[in-house]
Design a protein around this motif. Structure first.
Motif, PDB file in Angstrom:
ATOM      1  N   GLY A  31       0.824  -1.218  -0.057  1.00  0.00           N
ATOM      2  CA  GLY A  31       0.005   0.041   0.021  1.00  0.00           C
ATOM      3  C   GLY A  31       0.756   1.420  -0.048  1.00  0.00           C
ATOM      4  O   GLY A  31       0.194   2.512   0.255  1.00  0.00           O
ATOM      5  N   LEU A  32       2.040   1.073  -0.176  1.00  0.00           N
ATOM      6  CA  LEU A  32       2.780   2.465  -0.450  1.00  0.00           C
ATOM      7  C   LEU A  32       2.587   3.367  -1.536  1.00  0.00           C
ATOM      8  O   LEU A  32       2.413   2.823  -2.604  1.00  0.00           O
ATOM      9  CB  LEU A  32       4.434   2.096  -0.425  1.00  0.00           C
ATOM     10  CG  LEU A  32       5.119   1.471   0.775  1.00  0.00           C
ATOM     11  CD1 LEU A  32       6.522   1.219   0.527  1.00  0.00           C
ATOM     12  CD2 LEU A  32       4.905   2.334   2.148  1.00  0.00           C
ATOM     13  N   PRO A  33       2.433   4.574  -1.459  1.00  0.00           N
ATOM     14  CA  PRO A  33       2.030   5.278  -2.660  1.00  0.00           C
ATOM     15  C   PRO A  33       2.920   5.186  -3.648  1.00  0.00           C
ATOM     16  O   PRO A  33       4.270   5.052  -3.157  1.00  0.00           O
ATOM     17  CB  PRO A  33       2.179   6.728  -2.060  1.00  0.00           C
ATOM     18  CG  PRO A  33       1.794   6.761  -0.458  1.00  0.00           C
ATOM     19  CD  PRO A  33       2.537   5.353  -0.272  1.00  0.00           C
ATOM     20  N   PRO A  34       2.490   5.028  -4.973  1.00  0.00           N
ATOM     21  CA  PRO A  34       3.748   4.854  -5.941  1.00  0.00           C
ATOM     22  C   PRO A  34       4.885   5.818  -5.934  1.00  0.00           C
ATOM     23  O   PRO A  34       6.237   5.445  -6.134  1.00  0.00           O
ATOM     24  CB  PRO A  34       3.115   4.946  -7.356  1.00  0.00           C
ATOM     25  CG  PRO A  34       1.559   4.556  -6.805  1.00  0.00           C
ATOM     26  CD  PRO A  34       1.529   4.958  -5.587  1.00  0.00           C
ATOM     27  N   ALA A  35       4.587   7.196  -5.747  1.00  0.00           N
ATOM     28  CA  ALA A  35       5.425   8.126  -5.645  1.00  0.00           C
ATOM     29  C   ALA A  35       6.678   7.938  -4.458  1.00  0.00           C
ATOM     30  O   ALA A  35       7.805   8.240  -4.594  1.00  0.00           O
ATOM     31  CB  ALA A  35       5.149   9.534  -5.428  1.00  0.00           C
ATOM     32  N   LEU A  36       6.257   7.451  -3.369  1.00  0.00           N
ATOM     33  CA  LEU A  36       6.909   7.289  -2.220  1.00  0.00           C
ATOM     34  C   LEU A  36       7.776   5.887  -2.480  1.00  0.00           C
ATOM     35  O   LEU A  36       8.914   5.874  -2.249  1.00  0.00           O
ATOM     36  CB  LEU A  36       6.051   6.718  -0.956  1.00  0.00           C
ATOM     37  CG  LEU A  36       6.859   6.377   0.177  1.00  0.00           C
ATOM     38  CD1 LEU A  36       7.970   7.357   0.953  1.00  0.00           C
ATOM     39  CD2 LEU A  36       5.998   6.075   1.326  1.00  0.00           C
ATOM     40  N   ARG A  37       7.399   4.737  -3.056  1.00  0.00           N
ATOM     41  CA  ARG A  37       7.921   3.744  -3.534  1.00  0.00           C
ATOM     42  C   ARG A  37       9.371   3.970  -4.512  1.00  0.00           C
ATOM     43  O   ARG A  37      10.206   3.517  -4.382  1.00  0.00           O
ATOM     44  CB  ARG A  37       7.216   2.643  -4.087  1.00  0.00           C
ATOM     45  CG  ARG A  37       7.784   1.433  -4.521  1.00  0.00           C
ATOM     46  CD  ARG A  37       6.982   0.371  -4.678  1.00  0.00           C
ATOM     47  NE  ARG A  37       6.124  -0.179  -3.712  1.00  0.00           N
ATOM     48  CZ  ARG A  37       6.342  -1.073  -2.830  1.00  0.00           C
ATOM     49  NH1 ARG A  37       7.712  -1.610  -2.895  1.00  0.00           N
ATOM     50  NH2 ARG A  37       5.808  -1.493  -1.872  1.00  0.00           N
ATOM     51  N   ALA A  38       8.857   5.043  -5.491  1.00  0.00           N
ATOM     52  CA  ALA A  38       9.969   5.465  -6.559  1.00  0.00           C
ATOM     53  C   ALA A  38      10.853   6.149  -5.668  1.00  0.00           C
ATOM     54  O   ALA A  38      12.164   6.026  -5.894  1.00  0.00           O
ATOM     55  CB  ALA A  38       9.275   6.415  -7.488  1.00  0.00           C
ATOM     56  N   SER A  39      10.645   7.020  -4.700  1.00  0.00           N
ATOM     57  CA  SER A  39      11.638   7.604  -3.643  1.00  0.00           C
ATOM     58  C   SER A  39      12.569   6.424  -3.077  1.00  0.00           C
ATOM     59  O   SER A  39      13.773   6.996  -3.000  1.00  0.00           O
ATOM     60  CB  SER A  39      11.037   8.833  -2.924  1.00  0.00           C
ATOM     61  OG  SER A  39      10.390   9.738  -3.552  1.00  0.00           O
ATOM     62  N   ILE A  40      11.808   5.652  -2.465  1.00  0.00           N
ATOM     63  CA  ILE A  40      12.666   4.647  -1.666  1.00  0.00           C
ATOM     64  C   ILE A  40      13.602   3.783  -2.611  1.00  0.00           C
ATOM     65  O   ILE A  40      14.764   3.659  -2.318  1.00  0.00           O
ATOM     66  CB  ILE A  40      11.678   3.684  -1.006  1.00  0.00           C
ATOM     67  CG1 ILE A  40      10.892   4.422  -0.010  1.00  0.00           C
ATOM     68  CG2 ILE A  40      12.443   2.570  -0.113  1.00  0.00           C
ATOM     69  CD1 ILE A  40       9.779   3.698   0.677  1.00  0.00           C
TER      70      ILE A  40
END
Length: 221
Positions: A164-173
């Motif tokens: 459930g992580l937002p895609p933008a957050l996952r991309a940052s990680i």
């Protein structure tokens, strides 16, 4: 004489309590008062400023940075200053700013707390905090990418396992691991590709391609 007795029992204002704080306790006393009495923050800030004028050295630097942090105009600069002081007393106000202030102050506080040993724990917590604005959560990932420590890498990879992580957050990680912890890219791929459902429902093919590329499994043009 009743009026005199009533006057004697009148509660001392938060600002006066801050102003009368014993030497060496001013910062802790005034910060606690400001947290308990937000409506009196301006008066407490003025009282703390008076303490600054009487102090020298590290305490003066800390107080000056705190005053900057509290100001709407210089809040981000104050957060950055707190991150350079190597003073553990800076951590609570940075945490408070990261969780309650608006941009750009909140993200500046997130970046600043990375300079302290306990920062990794807070940064990991903030990445997963759904109540925080997405830019703040992404700033936490970026800060962990800048640390280049095993603990920071662990925090990033462990967070990627959450659904459930937002895609933008996952991309940052993913970017933080790729740029700050490239030697752990293979581990990242293994840890987050164990359950294909996670990738299908949360990240999609684009994120998978990015991760494989970061691990060197996709040929570079």
């Amino acid at each position: 004489m009743f009026w005199l007795s009533a006057f004697a029992q009148e509660p001392v204002s938060p600002a006066r309590q801050c102003a009368e704080a014993a030497r060496g306790t001013e910062i802790e006393v005034c910060l606690k008062l400001a947290a308990r009495h937000p409506d009196d923050a301006d008066a407490i800030q003025a009282a703390l400023a008076a303490h600054v004028d009487r102090r020298r050295g590290p305490d003066r630097d800390l107080m000056t940075a705190l005053l900057q942090l509290e100001s709407p105009d210089s809040g981000a600069a104050g957060a950055r200053a707190l991150g350079t002081l190597d003073d553990p007393r800076a951590v609570p106000p940075l945490v408070h700013a990261a969780e309650t202030r608006e941009e750009p102050v909140a993200s500046a506080a997130v970046a600043a707390i990375a300079a302290y040993p306990e920062g990794v724990g807070w940064l990991e917590r903030w990445m997963l905090d759904r109540d925080l604005p997405l830019p703040v959560r992404r700033s936490a990932a970026e800060a962990l990418g800048s640390l280049h420590t095993a603990a920071a890498g662990d925090a990033l990879i462990d967070t990627l396992r959450h659904r459930g992580l937002p895609p933008a957050l996952r991309a940052s990680i993913l970017d933080a691991v790729h740029t700050g912890h490239p030697h752990r890219a293979d581990e990242m791929v293994r840890s987050i590709s164990r359950d294909g459902t996670v990738w299908l429902t949360v990240t999609g093919a684009a994120a998978m391609g990015y991760t494989l590329g970061a691990a060197g499994r996709v040929s570079q043009p």
